[in-house]
Design a protein around this motif. Structure first.
Motif: not given
Length: 238
Positions: A34-40, A176-186, A210-221
């Motif tokens: 899990l310790d890399h940018p493309q982690a699940d 950051r990552i949230g619960m996965g539903g995308g409610f705040y991002d939308r 954690v040291p680093a988290l993967p970021v997706q294009s839809w993640d609102v900063p």
């Protein structure tokens, strides 16, 4: 303001308690897979949610007190008049004691509500002692939809001053990552465009860093992430 009703929080596992020393580490190591940018991201969520659920009650209370001290020193919150926060669920760090402090300062408090007939987005409904609360389809307490359906009880997301939102995980860069539903991002996708917008602040226990988290294009900063130990302000592009 009355104390919100208790919501679901999974108990700590008696077979795998967190050692007290682990609670004092600066960053908890992730498993190698899990310790890399493309982690699940789903696996990361499971791990980080387990971490926060396993916090002992005494540590949880200390973290809550420390978080409130951090928030009450935040200049943007001192100036805010319309503040959205959340009722904690599944071990999320609890900032609801901030409600009384905000109201004494003349600010109004809002809670997120699952918006009916819309895909994974939120309303923000005024919250006070008279607000009827129900459990939504995820088991999370929120103002009754029929109550929030009245426009006089809601505020558009763009008109909020500060939004305090829960996180599942974060890193030192402000990812950051949230619960996965995308409610705040939308609901806050509009913040990527010019125009009025609230300050977006994520809240978390220190153990969710954690040291680093993967970021997706839809993640609102976010504008900041606040834990019981620090304030992280992500660098903004020039």
């Amino acid at each position: 303001m009355r104390k919100p009703p208790a919501v679901y929080a999974a108990p700590a596992s008696p077979r795998s308690p967190l050692p007290s020393a682990a609670l004092d580490t600066t960053l908890w190591a992730l498993p190698s897979e899990l310790d890399h940018p493309q982690a699940d991201r789903r696996a990361l969520r499971r791990l980080l949610r387990q971490r926060r659920r396993q916090l002992p009650p005494a540590i949880r209370l200390q973290a809550e007190d420390a978080l409130l001290r951090q928030l009450k020193r935040l200049p943007e919150l001192l100036r805010a008049r319309h503040v959205a926060l959340y009722l904690p669920y599944d071990g999320e760090i609890d900032a609801t004691r901030l409600c009384d402090w905000l109201q004494r300062r003349g600010a109004k408090v809002y809670l997120p509500v699952l918006r009916p007939f819309a895909a994974n987005s939120l309303w923000f409904v005024r919250y006070d002692d008279q607000t009827p609360l129900v459990s939504n389809r995820f088991g999370i307490a929120e103002p009754d939809t029929r109550h929030g359906a009245s426009r006089v009880r809601r505020l558009p997301a763009w008109a909020l001053d500060v939004v305090l939102m829960p996180l599942v995980g974060f890193d030192g860069r402000g990812a950051r990552i949230g619960m996965g539903g995308g409610f705040y991002d939308r609901s806050f996708a509009f913040t990527r465009r010019p125009g009025p917008r609230p300050l977006l602040i994520g809240l978390a226990h220190h153990c969710q860093k954690v040291p680093a988290l993967p970021v997706q294009s839809w993640d609102v900063p976010l504008d900041a992430i606040i834990s019981d130990r620090e304030v992280v302000r992500p660098a903004r592009p020039e």
